[in-house]
Design a protein around this motif. Structure first.
Motif, PDB file in Angstrom:
ATOM      1  N   LYS A   1       0.829  -1.209   0.000  1.00  0.00           N
ATOM      2  CA  LYS A   1       0.000   0.000   0.000  1.00  0.00           C
ATOM      3  C   LYS A   1       0.864   1.260   0.000  1.00  0.00           C
ATOM      4  CE  LYS A   1      -1.755  -1.298   3.919  1.00  0.00           C
ATOM      5  NZ  LYS A   1      -1.071  -2.578   4.150  1.00  0.00           N
ATOM      6  N   SER A   2       1.789   1.341   0.950  1.00  0.00           N
ATOM      7  CA  SER A   2       2.635   2.535   1.036  1.00  0.00           C
ATOM      8  C   SER A   2       3.459   2.691  -0.235  1.00  0.00           C
ATOM      9  CB  SER A   2       3.561   2.454   2.238  1.00  0.00           C
ATOM     10  OG  SER A   2       2.812   2.362   3.423  1.00  0.00           O
ATOM     11  N   THR A   3       3.970   1.577  -0.755  1.00  0.00           N
ATOM     12  CA  THR A   3       4.782   1.651  -1.971  1.00  0.00           C
ATOM     13  C   THR A   3       3.964   2.232  -3.116  1.00  0.00           C
ATOM     14  OG1 THR A   3       6.002  -0.291  -1.228  1.00  0.00           O
ATOM     15  CG2 THR A   3       6.196   0.290  -3.551  1.00  0.00           C
TER      16      THR A   3
ATOM     17  N   LEU B   1      -3.738   9.674   2.617  1.00  0.00           N
ATOM     18  CA  LEU B   1      -3.445   9.563   4.045  1.00  0.00           C
ATOM     19  C   LEU B   1      -3.005   8.134   4.340  1.00  0.00           C
ATOM     20  CD1 LEU B   1      -6.698  11.397   4.936  1.00  0.00           C
ATOM     21  CD2 LEU B   1      -4.470  12.278   5.585  1.00  0.00           C
ATOM     22  N   ASP B   2      -1.765   7.975   4.833  1.00  0.00           N
ATOM     23  CA  ASP B   2      -1.242   6.640   5.134  1.00  0.00           C
ATOM     24  C   ASP B   2      -1.426   6.361   6.622  1.00  0.00           C
ATOM     25  OD1 ASP B   2      -0.035   4.193   5.111  1.00  0.00           O
ATOM     26  OD2 ASP B   2       1.834   4.855   4.172  1.00  0.00           O
ATOM     27  N   GLU B   3      -2.344   5.487   6.959  1.00  0.00           N
ATOM     28  CA  GLU B   3      -2.678   5.125   8.336  1.00  0.00           C
ATOM     29  C   GLU B   3      -2.820   6.360   9.232  1.00  0.00           C
ATOM     30  OE1 GLU B   3      -0.744   1.731   9.969  1.00  0.00           O
ATOM     31  OE2 GLU B   3      -0.132   1.002   7.995  1.00  0.00           O
ATOM     32  N   PRO B   4      -3.725   7.273   8.867  1.00  0.00           N
ATOM     33  CA  PRO B   4      -3.806   8.536   9.599  1.00  0.00           C
ATOM     34  C   PRO B   4      -4.354   8.382  11.007  1.00  0.00           C
ATOM     35  CG  PRO B   4      -5.622   8.390   8.059  1.00  0.00           C
ATOM     36  CD  PRO B   4      -4.739   7.204   7.800  1.00  0.00           C
TER      37      PRO B   4
ATOM     38  N   SER C   1       8.140  -2.763   5.654  1.00  0.00           N
ATOM     39  CA  SER C   1       6.861  -2.080   5.817  1.00  0.00           C
ATOM     40  C   SER C   1       6.633  -1.809   7.302  1.00  0.00           C
ATOM     41  CB  SER C   1       5.735  -2.935   5.247  1.00  0.00           C
ATOM     42  OG  SER C   1       5.283  -3.863   6.204  1.00  0.00           O
ATOM     43  N   GLY C   2       5.812  -0.786   7.594  1.00  0.00           N
ATOM     44  CA  GLY C   2       5.592  -0.380   8.977  1.00  0.00           C
ATOM     45  C   GLY C   2       5.143  -1.540   9.859  1.00  0.00           C
ATOM     46  N   GLY C   3       4.220  -2.305   9.369  1.00  0.00           N
ATOM     47  CA  GLY C   3       3.688  -3.415  10.153  1.00  0.00           C
ATOM     48  C   GLY C   3       4.750  -4.480  10.401  1.00  0.00           C
TER      49      GLY C   3
HETATM   50 MG    MG Z   1       2.678   1.086   5.033  1.00  0.00          MG
END
Ligand code: MG
Ligand code: ATP
Lengths: 345, 526
Positions: B56-58, B176-179, B420-422
């Protein structure tokens, strides 16, 4: 068809290295151009430089003599970088080491071997003492070491100039102290045993950083101090130790300069080695082994400068050339993050 | 809320605002995106769902010019575009608010808004910038304090500044990325109001989140990524959380009550493993952030800490793990006082710590995955041999932790910020659980995790409890707390408003306590 420039979030080591090489080549080309404009023949000069440095045994010895202090001051700066500190004061610590070594050599009566040991200890200690106040100020009061280490350079330079021309001056020369008796034995021609010692020093330190618990803690503290605190690492203690070590290495370089090369204390004994050491560390990208190669390269540039001076160029022209290399390297470093892409539409 | 969709969203013939066509992005050993087609319509809030590492972020980094796609096209309002940098993307009306904010902490709100903006007046003063900022804030209906320094703002306020920064540059597409991961429920509601307002003018929002309820509430359509590929795009009205979870993960996910203990679980100890008495501590600003806390935790027990974020949770987790010193009071672990000891000694006493801001205090983002993975055990054999650091053993330990965390890693020498963040969160959690022999202090452990991973994470916590560790679980998700905790303490303005046994709990009562009302009959015995 249009071209665009794109900034990447990270650069690969290969591209970074290439950027560095291109920067150096460009700097040399610009220098050649300036030389040509000012009426010199750059190809002829380049030939002179090569034949009287790399292709000549005396030239190689000269290179080695410059290499030792440059590599060590570069190592000093690179060591401080490991914990995230900028030691701009290698110049001052170099002076302090040279000062202490001379004082021991001149005023403590002892057999040569003992005198040398005391000079080594004195050189290390003086460099560490010279960075002590900036270190404590950074560790306990978060005072930027950039400025505090820099300011002490002037103090050290003036102090050495004062004793060398004043209370310790030699009646014959007037501008330096008398000859220091104890000498580091020569290893090859004019190159003394400091040469292999300096290289081994860098390699050992690099191995310590990557293969010991302490090295791991230092690298983590330098990369993210709050994560290091979280991991239970005494960040402040490591900061103090590493900065003192950095100062000690520069002091050792000053000591070697007195005991191995110059054999007396002079006002300008540092030859800007401390400042050029910053360039060495930047060229080495913080790698302690890289410092050996970057130091050799900068020694070559410096030595070329000296040769050029014998051909009628001024010291400032030589300084400008080294400055140009640093400047272009910094630009190259930044540019290594960019890539040119081609629009398909 | 379906009838709030403006006509533009549904009228045929309008070109999509954003059309991502056949996008692919490959990293060494990873397919981050492949063959992704997504259309975002004017007036639409489009949610992007997917497991951790789904890409998703990518994908959004490609849309905003941070990365270049390896294949595919970006079509904006019918025209193919290429963005070489976020600056070009914002000039084309595409702005992104990242999960980790990019504001200058030492600058004021007004300065941050005007930084790097070609419309900033050339000769200007603080007063002018602040007036302009106030004006912008009014236009976009976002409350900010123009003169305040960013470092003084709450997370929600900082996010509003980020959004205002993007909107003031006339963005028509807001990403918005995981706002909401870092927002309080009230702040999240306010954000949603602002987003609805924004799309009602024909603009579009792309919204990444792992919180399915909130995705269903706010979005018009939902696209789901799995392993870099788009699986489906659905109208939110046709979806429910369960089917979304199934689409994302590929199997059913049930969040259930985990208070039930396994048959072979160690019983709760009689003696507390952690005893906190009269504990106070200062916050970063030098003011008292924790006031006279008293509680205890037994081995094999989970103590939930409820409360709106920013009421002392960060300080509490730090004091309990030795990262922050206590100003008064005492922490006893297994009967021994920890007064004056530091994080290293707490870890050695068997206390694991999943910190709230993993990227800043739990990891060294620029260092390798291996370096980060061994952060807690580098001082013990096999990684440490005498004073030496065995790189081989470190690599082995890192692979072991990654395996347990179920994170596939192509290259352990890569900086951990590339994960990735997770996946970063999963690694930190597994790393900490390994050392948590006595106690685990987990601050928002499921923050940033996908539904499947949350389930796994909570199960791990339960296993740790059954193995006889005490757990302090700090969370904003009441449901999570109710499912796991044996007791729940409510934190408000650095004080414990009461500690309740988790059976037949009155949720309204907890709600009131989170708002500052003390529990009747408060005061708790160990
Ligand atoms: Mg991400
Ligand atoms: N710069 C990079 N270098 C190498 N791999 C990368 C890089 N950036 C992302 N990746 C990889 O691409 C994959 C997709 O990552 P991405 O950050 O897009 O996931 P995500 O869907 O946003 O996950 P999360 O929900 O955990 O934030 C991951 O496997 C990640 O490790």
């Amino acid at each position: 068809m249009a071209y665009r420039i794109q900034r990447l979030p990270s650069s690969t080591p290969l591209i970074a290295f290439a950027a560095r090489v291109i920067a150096v080549v460009l700097a040399l080309l610009v220098t050649a151009l300036i030389l040509a404009i000012s009426g010199h023949d750059p190809i002829d000069l380049a030939g002179q430089v090569l034949s009287s440095s790399l292709l000549d045994s005396f030239g190689l010895q000269d290179l080695g003599v410059i290499f030792i202090p440059l590599m060590l001051t570069g190592l000093s700066v690179a060591v401080a970088q490991q914990i995230g500190a900028w030691n701009i004061g290698a110049e001052g610590q170099f002076y302090a080491g040279a000062f202490a070594a001379t004082a021991i050599g001149l005023f403590i009566p002892a057999p040569d071997w003992l005198s040398l040991i005391l000079m080594v200890i004195g050189g290390f200690a003086a460099g560490a003492i010279w960075i002590l106040v900036p270190t404590l100020a950074k560790a306990y009061a978060d005072v930027s070491e950039l400025i505090s280490t820099l300011l002490l350079n002037f103090v050290a330079a003036l102090m050495v100039y004062y004793v060398a021309t004043g209370p310790w001056h030699d009646r014959m020369t007037n501008s330096s102290t008398p000859k220091v008796g104890a000498e580091i034995p020569e290893f090859w021609g004019a190159i003394h045993w400091g040469f292999p010692i300096a290289i081994v020093f860098a390699i050992v330190l690099a191995l310590v950083l990557s293969n010991t618990k302490w090295g791991y803690e230092v690298r983590l503290s330098g990369s993210n101090p709050s994560a290091a605190e979280y991991a239970g690492i005494p960040v402040r203690r490591h900061l103090i130790m590493v900065m003192l070590l950095s100062g000690a290495i520069a002091g050792f370089a000053g000591m070697l300069e007195v005991a191995g090369t110059v054999h007396r204390l002079q006002g300008g004994i540092s030859n800007n080695y401390g400042y050029i050491g910053i360039m060495v560390a930047v060229l080495a990208r913080g790698s302690l082994v890289g410092v050996i190669f970057a130091g050799a390269f900068m020694a070559f540039i410096q030595n070329s400068g000296i040769i050029l001076q014998t051909q009628g160029l001024t010291t400032s022209a030589v300084l400008a050339m080294t400055g140009l290399i640093l400047f272009l390297t910094a630009i190259g470093e930044e540019l290594s993050y960019y890539r040119i892409t081609r629009d398909k539409v | 809320m379906q009838d709030e969709i403006p006509a533009a969203a549904s009228s045929p013939g309008t070109p999509p605002r954003v059309y991502l066509k056949g996008i692919a992005k490959y990293f060494p050993g990873v397919i981050a995106n492949e063959n992704v087609d997504i259309e975002v319509l004017p007036g639409e809030i489009h949610a992007l769902l997917g497991e951790n590492g789904a890409g998703k972020s990518t994908l959004m980094n490609i849309l905003t010019g941070i990365y270049q796609p390896d294949a595919g096209e970006i079509i904006i309002d019918g025209y193919a575009r290429q963005f070489a940098s976020p600056v070009q993307a914002i000039a084309a009306g595409i702005g992104m608010v990242h999960q980790h904010f990019k504001l200058v902490q030492a600058f004021t709100v007004a300065e941050n808004i005007h930084l790097g903006w070609d419309e900033t007046p050339k000769r200007t003063s603080a007063a002018v910038l602040e007036a302009r900022t106030a004006e912008l804030a009014k236009t976009f209906n976002l409350q900010v304090k123009p003169g305040a320094r960013v470092s003084e703002l709450s997370t929600g306020e900082q996010q509003r500044v980020e959004i205002l920064r993007v909107l003031s540059r006339r963005a028509k597409i807001l990403i918005l990325d995981e706002p909401t991961a870092v927002l309080t429920p009230a702040e999240a509601r306010e954000l949603f109001r602002a987003l609805r307002d924004f799309v009602s003018h024909g603009n579009s929002v792309i919204f990444i989140s792992h919180k399915l309820d909130e995705v269903l509430e706010i979005s018009d359509r939902i696209s789901i990524l799995r392993q870099g590929r788009k699986i489906a795009t659905e109208k939110a009205a046709d979806c429910n959380p369960r089917m979304l979870a199934k689409l994302m993960v590929g199997r059913d996910i049930v969040l259930d009550d985990m208070r039930e203990r396994a048959a072979n679980a160690k019983p709760m100890s009689a003696e507390p493993v952690l005893k906190v008495s009269g504990l106070s501590a200062l916050g970063d600003n030098g003011l008292t952030a924790l006031h006279d806390l008293n509680f205890s935790l037994r081995a094999g027990e989970i103590l939930g800490i409820a409360g709106v974020a920013g009421n002392g949770q960060r300080e509490l987790s730090q004091v309990l793990t030795g990262v922050r010193p206590a100003s008064t009071g005492d922490i006893m672990i297994a009967g021994k006082t920890m007064a004056g000891l530091k994080a290293g000694e707490f870890a050695a006493a068997g206390i694991g710590h999943i910190p709230e801001d993993r990227l800043h205090s739990g990891l060294a983002p620029a260092m390798s995955i291996t370096t980060n993975a061994v952060m807690r055990e580098y001082g013990k054999p096999p990684v440490a041999k005498g004073g030496f650091f065995s790189r081989e053993a470190a690599g082995k330990l890192a692979r072991e932790i990654a395996g347990a965390a179920d994170v596939a890693i192509p290259d352990f020498a890569m900086p951990i910020r590339n994960l990735s963040g997770g996946n970063q969160q999963r690694l930190v959690a597994r790393r900490e659980m390994r050392i948590a022999e006595r106690i685990l202090v987990a601050a928002y452990p499921s923050r940033g995790l996908d539904v499947g991973a949350i389930n796994t994470m909570l199960r791990y916590i339960v296993e740790l409890r059954d193995a006889g560790a005490g757990v302090v679980l700090i969370s904003e998700e009441l449901e999570e707390l109710l499912n796991l905790s044996d007791r729940i303490a409510v934190l408000y303005e650095g004080r414990i408003m009461g500690i309740l046994d988790n059976n037949n709990l009155d949720i309204d009562e907890i709600g009131l306590m989170m708002g500052g009302r003390a529990h009747v009959g408060a005061g708790e015995a160990a």
